[in-house]
Enzyme design. Sequence first.
Site, mmCIF file in Angstrom:
data_model
loop_
_atom_site.group_PDB
_atom_site.id
_atom_site.type_symbol
_atom_site.label_atom_id
_atom_site.label_comp_id
_atom_site.label_asym_id
_atom_site.label_seq_id
_atom_site.Cartn_x
_atom_site.Cartn_y
_atom_site.Cartn_z
ATOM 1 N N ASP A 264 0.787 -1.321 -0.111
ATOM 2 C CA ASP A 264 0.076 -0.176 0.029
ATOM 3 C C ASP A 264 0.803 1.305 -0.008
ATOM 4 O OD1 ASP A 264 -2.195 1.476 0.062
ATOM 5 O OD2 ASP A 264 -3.025 0.608 1.900
ATOM 6 N N GLU A 614 -17.588 10.465 4.334
ATOM 7 C CA GLU A 614 -17.187 9.107 4.379
ATOM 8 C C GLU A 614 -15.940 8.690 3.520
ATOM 9 O OE1 GLU A 614 -19.753 5.813 4.349
ATOM 10 O OE2 GLU A 614 -20.961 6.401 2.507
#
Length: 870
Positions: A264, A614
């Site tokens: 990542d 969100e």
Amino acid sequence: MMLANFPRLAMVLGLLVILTGTAFAQDETPEAKAAALVAKMTLTEKVGQVQSAAPAIPRLGVAAYDWWSEGLHGNARNGYATVFPQAIGLAASWDTQLLQEVGTTVSTEARAKFNAIGAGHDHGRYQGLTIWSPNINIFRDPRWGRGQETYGEDPFLAGRFAVAFIRGIQGDDPEHPRAVATPKHFVVHSGPEAGRHGFDVDVSPHDLEDTYLPAFRAAVTEGRAGSVMCAYNAIHGTPVCADGDLLTTRLRSDWGFRGYVVSDCDAIDDETRFHYFKPDNAQSSAVSILAGTDLDCGDAYADLLEAVKKGHVKESTIDTALTRLFAARYRLGEWGDGKSPYAGISMEQVDSAEHRQYALQAALESMVLLKNEHTTLPLPSGARIAVIGPNADTLGTLEANYHGTARAPVTPLTGLRQRFGADHVRYAQGAPPAEGVPIPIPETALRTTAGGSPGLAGEYFDNLDFSGKPALTRTDRVIDFDWDQVAPLGGPHAGRYAVRWSGEWLPPAAGDYTLAVHVDRCFDCSHQHDPVRLSIDGRQVLDDSGDDTHIQTLLHVTDRHPHAIRLEYVHRGQDQGVRLQWLVPAQAQLAQAQAAVRNADAIVAFVGLSPDVEGEELQIDVPGFNGGDRTDIGLPQAQQALLERAAASGKPLVVVLMSGSAVALNWAKQHAGAIVAAWYPGEEGGHAIAQVLAGDYNPGGRLPVTFYRSTRDLPPFVSYATQGRTYRYFTGTPLYPFGYGLSYTHFAYAEPQLSTKQLAAGRTLTLSAVVRNDGDRDGDEVVQVYLDAPDDASAPRHALVGFARVHLGAKESRRVSFELAPRQLSSVDAGGERAAKAGRYRVFVGGGQPGDSQGVTAEFTIDGQLALPK
């Protein structure tokens, strides 16, 4: 065997090429070609190639290649693309064939854009064929902002969707993949967003094997994913990207993975800065590449030069990683050897009519009917409809995050106007997404001139100083644009333009207003951002040269008179779009909604969440939301007030929930006539919603997550223990259970049959039942199979072990069969060991979970015990 596993042999073969001048034949394996190429590189060149933005090596004919591309629900961040529903919406379809079609579309459009640049040429970020999707983390807690990117809370469901999507991305030929899929984030990663770069997960062996690993195992062993992304977090003190037990023993030895592992982004640097696992990036890089992380998304691997010189890692270990990486590039046909079966894919296939039809189908299948009291839906023909709510007419709630640019997005307001007639639809925004969160100024508050059309007059210039005659003039209904890697103007200077919007701003009442200009900032760009200027009544109220993060101003208005407005936007870099937004006195917005409702026959309220509140590591801290996660799962208070004001009219209320997660709609469940979960539905979302509300399409989606009643029902967010969360281990009463969904028709079940009632451990069980559409409408039923194991404290309450979405005409019946393999009939003990165990089992076949839906049951016994492989 693969040369990637024999670095010394690979080096020898490469040296033979250099010393003898003998090139490998065209039919040599990609691994052999990769090993030969790697053997010709200097150490400095090698180190450059294990970083995601790999530079060109002209002397070896190696083009620059950035490994970072996205395709979560459409080819992302690289201009126009077909934008499908967000992943959680795709999961609500419970349709694996649909997921495979979506994956095929994503990789086809990625290949079209790759081909437009050309094999053998440099490919920058988001232009490649290595797609960092799907996200198959378990959505264990609705507070996680990135849960929208996943396939929900169940490991079996996530695994089946992962396999289907990966097969769609990669195609049918392993030696010539259309693109490479990268399931992420391996493993045990699902928030919180705050602190994710240094989070250490304390997960039990049982939960790891039972919940967090199965989808990744399926992605690798069945989907044959060509790549895997390791996560930010640590497990029991070891960062995953440096965990050889996971990346080498489990992934490669146990599961037979033969692809490459990518970190990542900045996860290797995180090992130094936030995990404090190693004192510097040279040592963090060394331990990570030794563990099996082949590629660094970031630049920490630049310190591998120092790591080799200091003896932290051998150069041969880098060769192993590079052989895996270049083997993938050879398989993808990056060098244009003339054998690519995908050379004919062209830009005409990007967002084609066929692909738009897939997007509409996906949006339709994602719709979940949660309530329909007194047959509130379908809405009657000719009904006068009041459309209210902050999500009725915004682009963000169609596209969600990790998205491409929709060429012709259809908002719910537009879809309802087209389906029911514009003269039958009244609209009012009614509320913001949440307290303190700006929203695009609606068409009702903008007009081109006195008595003119809704919106603002746009003048588009093909220069940066607004000189000369505009190249384009048009009326823009709202200023809410996604221009990521696209431009409103063609021509030689398409990426450099200026736009001036002018007209009148119509405040609905006296009071304090916040006016804001949101510029979608380019991620990881070093240039100055696109500047904006905003004027009201000829007075400049905002002038941002590109330095500010929050571009907003507070204005006090004493009356409702129109005010001249002018917005100027100069696009000179890589920023991705612009929105003209506001915050309004609450009572003024509620009064507008009440006026829209006054002459309506029915109310459709579009409420929920948005990608502004969100998502991934957002800069937000308002009531109910923090850093992209939620602190409260209820509907934001401003939207709740809107619903209550609308319901006070006594008219039928339809609530359409648009969100990436479960929302506790307790009041709506009690008071609304109907509720539809529409998620973030993609470019065709408005059409799909209108078809469902009109009854042109019978909804058949099912919930891929549990809808809880309150945040109080949940364990601590930071706890990764599964007890008390997801339908498998939650013992309370949910608002709406996992697997739930209604239809405009009714289904019944009968005649369960088992291949045997006495099964030897390790054998497959065949199960079937008859499902019948008892109603007068055609419709889709999602047939679900749940297993109840013998009493075991660690076993889930129920476990999904099979499902199928089937279409049945009115009064039609069909026997639906399932094969339950030993793994589906197994359980995991406290030590993390999986086995098919002796005992008496029950299976339920129905339209939802046992006790929540119509269905039938059958019982069988497993004799003996058989341990299953990791």
